[in-house]
Design a protein around this motif. Structure first.
Motif, PDB file in Angstrom:
ATOM      1  N   GLU A   6       0.918  -1.328   0.365  1.00 14.78           N
ATOM      2  CA  GLU A   6      -0.335   0.106  -0.072  1.00 14.78           C
ATOM      3  C   GLU A   6       0.491   1.752  -0.523  1.00 14.78           C
ATOM      4  N   ASN A   7       2.072   1.369   0.952  1.00 17.05           N
ATOM      5  CA  ASN A   7       2.973   2.770   1.399  1.00 17.05           C
ATOM      6  C   ASN A   7       3.533   2.547  -0.520  1.00 17.05           C
ATOM      7  N   LEU A   8       4.096   1.351  -0.843  1.00 18.13           N
ATOM      8  CA  LEU A   8       4.610   1.961  -2.217  1.00 18.13           C
ATOM      9  C   LEU A   8       3.927   2.759  -3.286  1.00 18.13           C
ATOM     10  N   GLY A   9       2.814   1.483  -3.241  1.00 16.44           N
ATOM     11  CA  GLY A   9       1.929   2.197  -4.200  1.00 16.44           C
ATOM     12  C   GLY A   9       1.142   3.657  -4.337  1.00 16.44           C
ATOM     13  N   LYS A  10       1.783   4.295  -2.943  1.00 18.03           N
ATOM     14  CA  LYS A  10       1.013   5.699  -2.893  1.00 18.03           C
ATOM     15  C   LYS A  10       2.553   6.556  -3.444  1.00 18.03           C
ATOM     16  N   LEU A  11       3.905   5.792  -3.728  1.00 21.61           N
ATOM     17  CA  LEU A  11       4.959   6.727  -4.584  1.00 21.61           C
ATOM     18  C   LEU A  11       4.417   6.652  -5.946  1.00 21.61           C
ATOM     19  N   LYS A  12       4.735   7.482  -6.535  1.00 20.17           N
ATOM     20  CA  LYS A  12       4.443   8.639  -7.734  1.00 20.17           C
ATOM     21  C   LYS A  12       5.111   7.505  -9.185  1.00 20.17           C
ATOM     22  N   TYR A  13       6.391   6.925  -8.744  1.00 15.00           N
ATOM     23  CA  TYR A  13       6.954   5.742  -9.694  1.00 15.00           C
ATOM     24  C   TYR A  13       5.918   4.395  -9.855  1.00 15.00           C
ATOM     25  N   PHE A  14       5.184   4.413  -9.266  1.00 15.48           N
ATOM     26  CA  PHE A  14       4.914   2.723  -8.720  1.00 15.48           C
ATOM     27  C   PHE A  14       3.366   2.932  -8.684  1.00 15.48           C
ATOM     28  N   ALA A  15       2.861   4.188  -9.740  1.00 15.54           N
ATOM     29  CA  ALA A  15       1.448   4.408  -9.199  1.00 15.54           C
ATOM     30  C   ALA A  15       0.360   3.216 -10.749  1.00 15.54           C
ATOM     31  N   GLY A  16      -0.993   2.732 -10.874  1.00 20.14           N
ATOM     32  CA  GLY A  16      -1.255   2.101 -11.405  1.00 20.14           C
ATOM     33  C   GLY A  16      -0.443   1.012 -11.531  1.00 20.14           C
ATOM     34  N   LEU A  17       0.160   0.612 -10.531  1.00 18.83           N
ATOM     35  CA  LEU A  17       0.512  -0.496 -10.392  1.00 18.83           C
ATOM     36  C   LEU A  17      -0.957  -1.973  -9.850  1.00 18.83           C
ATOM     37  N   GLU A  18      -0.698  -2.809 -10.132  1.00 22.36           N
ATOM     38  CA  GLU A  18      -1.870  -4.219  -9.272  1.00 22.36           C
ATOM     39  C   GLU A  18      -1.102  -4.393  -7.824  1.00 22.36           C
ATOM     40  N   PRO A  19      -1.969  -4.598  -6.478  1.00 21.25           N
ATOM     41  CA  PRO A  19      -1.503  -4.895  -5.501  1.00 21.25           C
ATOM     42  C   PRO A  19      -0.841  -6.123  -5.604  1.00 21.25           C
ATOM     43  N   GLY A  20      -0.887  -6.888  -6.004  1.00 23.40           N
ATOM     44  CA  GLY A  20      -0.043  -7.635  -7.008  1.00 23.40           C
ATOM     45  C   GLY A  20       1.390  -8.144  -6.892  1.00 23.40           C
ATOM     46  N   GLN A  21       1.404  -7.127  -8.262  1.00 20.87           N
ATOM     47  CA  GLN A  21       2.601  -6.559  -8.648  1.00 20.87           C
ATOM     48  C   GLN A  21       3.550  -6.231  -7.127  1.00 20.87           C
ATOM     49  N   LEU A  22       2.825  -5.119  -6.798  1.00 23.14           N
ATOM     50  CA  LEU A  22       3.715  -3.852  -5.623  1.00 23.14           C
ATOM     51  C   LEU A  22       4.184  -5.288  -5.012  1.00 23.14           C
ATOM     52  N   SER A  23       3.274  -5.250  -3.980  1.00 22.16           N
ATOM     53  CA  SER A  23       3.907  -6.672  -2.973  1.00 22.16           C
ATOM     54  C   SER A  23       5.018  -8.023  -3.945  1.00 22.16           C
ATOM     55  N   ASN A  24       5.173  -8.046  -4.692  1.00 17.98           N
ATOM     56  CA  ASN A  24       6.181  -9.204  -5.532  1.00 17.98           C
ATOM     57  C   ASN A  24       7.851  -8.305  -5.134  1.00 17.98           C
ATOM     58  N   MET A  25       7.701  -6.633  -5.310  1.00 15.80           N
ATOM     59  CA  MET A  25       8.175  -5.756  -5.365  1.00 15.80           C
ATOM     60  C   MET A  25       8.702  -4.887  -3.777  1.00 15.80           C
ATOM     61  N   THR A  26       7.786  -5.573  -2.788  1.00 13.52           N
ATOM     62  CA  THR A  26       9.055  -4.294  -1.709  1.00 13.52           C
ATOM     63  C   THR A  26      10.214  -4.793  -1.176  1.00 13.52           C
ATOM     64  N   LEU A  27       9.953  -6.237  -1.254  1.00  9.81           N
ATOM     65  CA  LEU A  27      11.991  -6.491  -0.532  1.00  9.81           C
ATOM     66  C   LEU A  27      12.750  -6.093  -1.096  1.00  9.81           C
ATOM     67  N   LEU A  28      12.910  -5.298  -1.992  1.00 11.73           N
ATOM     68  CA  LEU A  28      13.585  -4.406  -3.182  1.00 11.73           C
ATOM     69  C   LEU A  28      13.969  -3.167  -2.587  1.00 11.73           C
ATOM     70  N   PHE A  29      13.120  -3.287  -1.715  1.00  8.83           N
ATOM     71  CA  PHE A  29      13.425  -1.600  -0.866  1.00  8.83           C
ATOM     72  C   PHE A  29      14.182  -1.698   0.546  1.00  8.83           C
ATOM     73  N   THR A  30      14.804  -0.533   0.619  1.00  8.72           N
ATOM     74  CA  THR A  30      14.826  -0.325   1.744  1.00  8.72           C
ATOM     75  C   THR A  30      14.359   1.187   2.695  1.00  8.72           C
ATOM     76  N   GLU A  31      14.350   0.780   3.583  1.00  8.56           N
ATOM     77  CA  GLU A  31      13.255   1.839   4.543  1.00  8.56           C
ATOM     78  C   GLU A  31      14.370   2.772   5.688  1.00  8.56           C
TER      79      GLU A  31
END
Ligand code: SF4
Ligand code: SF4
Lengths: 222, 68
Positions: A6-31
């Motif tokens: 959900e937080n990733l989907g709020k970033l402009k770079y990732f707008a319009g992606l499906e929740p499933g696609q976003l979930s697959n990406m979360t491990l690539l990010f650090t906070e």
């Protein structure tokens, strides 16, 4: 705060992606959390991560050799910075500082590029973000090089000043920027220059015109 | 008289960014609405105005001349 889809989907770079696609990406990010005033990236740092503001505000600026600062832009939640060195490979051309406490998500170039290759939505969003930054920079170039903003600000101050302190007109930097046909960041720089040159003095919310003749000269009224 | 920024509640979208940057404790979030509290020393740093994207918070200057 954890990096969730959900937080990733709020970033402009990732707008319009499906929740499933976003979930697959979360491990690539650090906070990483930064405190108010902390430097996130210093000018000329080599850093190959696109940074995204999840919460808070980040100030992007350049500093002159005399220590003068020019704000380039503020990065608000959902927006990115340090994209230029990631796509163009070189040192960061500006500094980034947390204006208040801020939470930043980061992704490495080596993870982002394959993602862009396989996902056109991310690529289009990234291009739009970088293009928007270029547009803003060109506007800033125009304001700083072709417009005599300091002269215009000097004129505005003269037109709006009264022998104080009672009943003085009140003007914000945004209003001055609108009158001068520029951005607030450029007005901020002009006011600083006027203060450094001894034309005005800032005393909290009061701006005292110290050298009226000098202001008139700058405004072309002499 | 304590000087504080001018706040227009009708323009505020409740993003809370102003509260995160304020260095004097004058700004607080109460039930998703910004409240401006009287504090002894707001240094007029204008950071709240700078980060407010909606123009709800403003830090106007009084412009005065020294001579009469
Ligand atoms: S001007 Fe600065 S110190 Fe005053 S309320 Fe705004 S952020 Fe806080
Ligand atoms: S930054 Fe502006 S819009 Fe956001 S909470 Fe503060 S006053 Fe409201």
């Amino acid at each position: 705060m954890t990096i969730n889809a959900e937080n990733l989907g709020k970033l402009k770079y990732f707008a319009g992606l499906e929740p499933g696609q976003l979930s697959n990406m979360t491990l690539l990010f650090t906070e990483k959390a930064f405190v108010k005033g902390q430097t996130i990236i210093a000018e000329d740092d080599v850093n190959e991560q696109v940074h995204f503001v999840s919460s808070g505000v980040v100030k992007i600026f350049k500093t002159s050799s005399e220590g003068k600062e020019q704000i380039i832009k503020l990065v608000r939640p959902g927006e990115s910075f340090n994209d230029i060195p990631v796509f163009n490979q070189g040192p960061c051309p500006y500094s980034a500082q947390a204006l208040g406490n801020a939470v930043i998500y980061r992704i490495d170039r080596k993870d982002l590029l394959p993602m862009m290759k396989s996902n056109w939505t991310v690529t289009a969003n990234a291009l739009a973000a970088v293009a928007e930054q270029s547009r803003l920079l060109l506007q800033l170039v125009e304001d700083l090089s072709f417009k005599n903003v300091t002269g215009r600000v000097a004129k505005i101050l003269l037109q709006h000043s009264v022998p104080g302190p009672e009943g003085a007109p009140r003007l914000t930097q945004y209003e001055m920027a609108a009158m001068a046909g520029t951005a607030r960041e450029v007005v901020g720089r002009s006011l600083k220059a006027l203060e450094d040159g001894g034309a005005i003095r800032l005393e909290g919310h009061r701006m005292v015109i110290v050298d009226k003749e000098y202001l008139k000269q700058l405004a072309g009224l002499n | 008289m304590t000087i504080k920024p001018v706040f227009d509640e009708t323009k505020c979208d409740g993003c809370g960014l102003c509260v995160t940057v304020c260095r004097c404790g004058a700004l607080e979030m109460q039930n998703d609405v910004v409240k401006i509290i009287e504090v002894a020393h707001c240094g007029w740093c204008m950071d709240c105005e700078l980060v407010c994207a909606t123009g709800a918070l403003q830090c106007p200057f009084e412009i005065v001349t020294l001579d009469t």
